[in-house]
Motif scaffolding. Structure first.
Motif, PDB file in Angstrom:
ATOM      1  N   TRP A   1       0.762  -1.241   0.000  1.00  0.00           N
ATOM      2  CA  TRP A   1       0.000   0.000   0.000  1.00  0.00           C
ATOM      3  C   TRP A   1       0.797   1.299   0.000  1.00  0.00           C
ATOM      4  O   TRP A   1       0.310   2.320  -0.463  1.00  0.00           O
ATOM      5  CB  TRP A   1      -0.948   0.015   1.201  1.00  0.00           C
ATOM      6  CG  TRP A   1      -1.822  -1.189   1.235  1.00  0.00           C
ATOM      7  CD1 TRP A   1      -1.778  -2.205   2.148  1.00  0.00           C
ATOM      8  CD2 TRP A   1      -2.862  -1.525   0.319  1.00  0.00           C
ATOM      9  NE1 TRP A   1      -2.732  -3.152   1.851  1.00  0.00           N
ATOM     10  CE2 TRP A   1      -3.411  -2.751   0.727  1.00  0.00           C
ATOM     11  CE3 TRP A   1      -3.386  -0.903  -0.807  1.00  0.00           C
ATOM     12  CZ2 TRP A   1      -4.456  -3.366   0.054  1.00  0.00           C
ATOM     13  CZ3 TRP A   1      -4.424  -1.507  -1.485  1.00  0.00           C
ATOM     14  CH2 TRP A   1      -4.952  -2.734  -1.046  1.00  0.00           C
TER      15      TRP A   1
ATOM     16  N   SER B   1       1.210   3.398  -3.186  1.00  0.00           N
ATOM     17  CA  SER B   1      -0.073   3.959  -3.618  1.00  0.00           C
ATOM     18  C   SER B   1      -0.479   5.150  -2.753  1.00  0.00           C
ATOM     19  O   SER B   1      -1.028   6.140  -3.266  1.00  0.00           O
ATOM     20  CB  SER B   1      -1.168   2.897  -3.572  1.00  0.00           C
ATOM     21  OG  SER B   1      -0.884   1.867  -4.485  1.00  0.00           O
TER      22      SER B   1
ATOM     23  N   VAL C   1      -7.047   4.804  -2.887  1.00  0.00           N
ATOM     24  CA  VAL C   1      -6.279   3.553  -2.816  1.00  0.00           C
ATOM     25  C   VAL C   1      -7.259   2.382  -2.764  1.00  0.00           C
ATOM     26  O   VAL C   1      -7.636   1.902  -1.695  1.00  0.00           O
ATOM     27  CB  VAL C   1      -5.301   3.559  -1.611  1.00  0.00           C
ATOM     28  CG1 VAL C   1      -4.468   2.278  -1.601  1.00  0.00           C
ATOM     29  CG2 VAL C   1      -4.407   4.789  -1.646  1.00  0.00           C
TER      30      VAL C   1
ATOM     31  N   ILE D   1      -7.728  -0.989  -0.052  1.00  0.00           N
ATOM     32  CA  ILE D   1      -7.146  -0.894   1.287  1.00  0.00           C
ATOM     33  C   ILE D   1      -8.262  -0.757   2.318  1.00  0.00           C
ATOM     34  O   ILE D   1      -9.265  -0.082   2.067  1.00  0.00           O
ATOM     35  CB  ILE D   1      -6.126   0.269   1.386  1.00  0.00           C
ATOM     36  CG1 ILE D   1      -5.309   0.168   2.672  1.00  0.00           C
ATOM     37  CG2 ILE D   1      -6.823   1.616   1.277  1.00  0.00           C
ATOM     38  CD1 ILE D   1      -4.132   1.130   2.732  1.00  0.00           C
TER      39      ILE D   1
END
Length: 116
Positions: free
Chosen positions: A29, A32, A51, A54
């Motif tokens: 993550w 991003s 994102v 997530i």
């Protein structure tokens, strides 16, 4: 022989630097999140929308980690309800060129592999 030793040492230093960077930016993550914040200061909910995939809990964890690594600043704004915004620090902004190069390569790769 000295040139080969110099190349070997340069290679080792490069690999060590890449490992250091991946220790901070690794995982699914963080890149991003940096990419999202590269477009400016955002509220938590805006990052969560940017994102895809997530979870809120994971975003919270990643932002705290990124704040500890001096990549992100967190601002609490005294509104009702309280508003929290995040933005890249000047140090975090140094990653924008890395993100752009990575995105450019990703677009090229997509075209190369998928023809799109």
């Amino acid at each position: 022989m000295a040139e080969i030793k110099h190349e070997h040492e340069a290679c080792k230093k490069t690999i060590l630097a890449v490992h250091d960077a991946m220790d901070v930016l690794g995982g699914k993550w963080k890149i991003s999140i940096v990419a999202s914040l590269g477009f400016g200061k955002k509220r938590y909910s805006e990052i969560l929308k940017d994102v895809t995939g997530i979870s809120g809990k994971m975003l919270s964890r990643e932002l705290k980690d990124m704040e500890a690594n001096l990549l992100v600043n967190r601002y609490v704004i005294d509104t009702k309800p309280v508003t929290v915004e995040y933005e890249l620090t000047p140090y975090g902004h140094k990653l924008k060129s890395v993100i752009k190069n990575l995105a450019d390569w990703g677009n090229l790769h997509r075209k190369t592999i998928m023809g799109k």
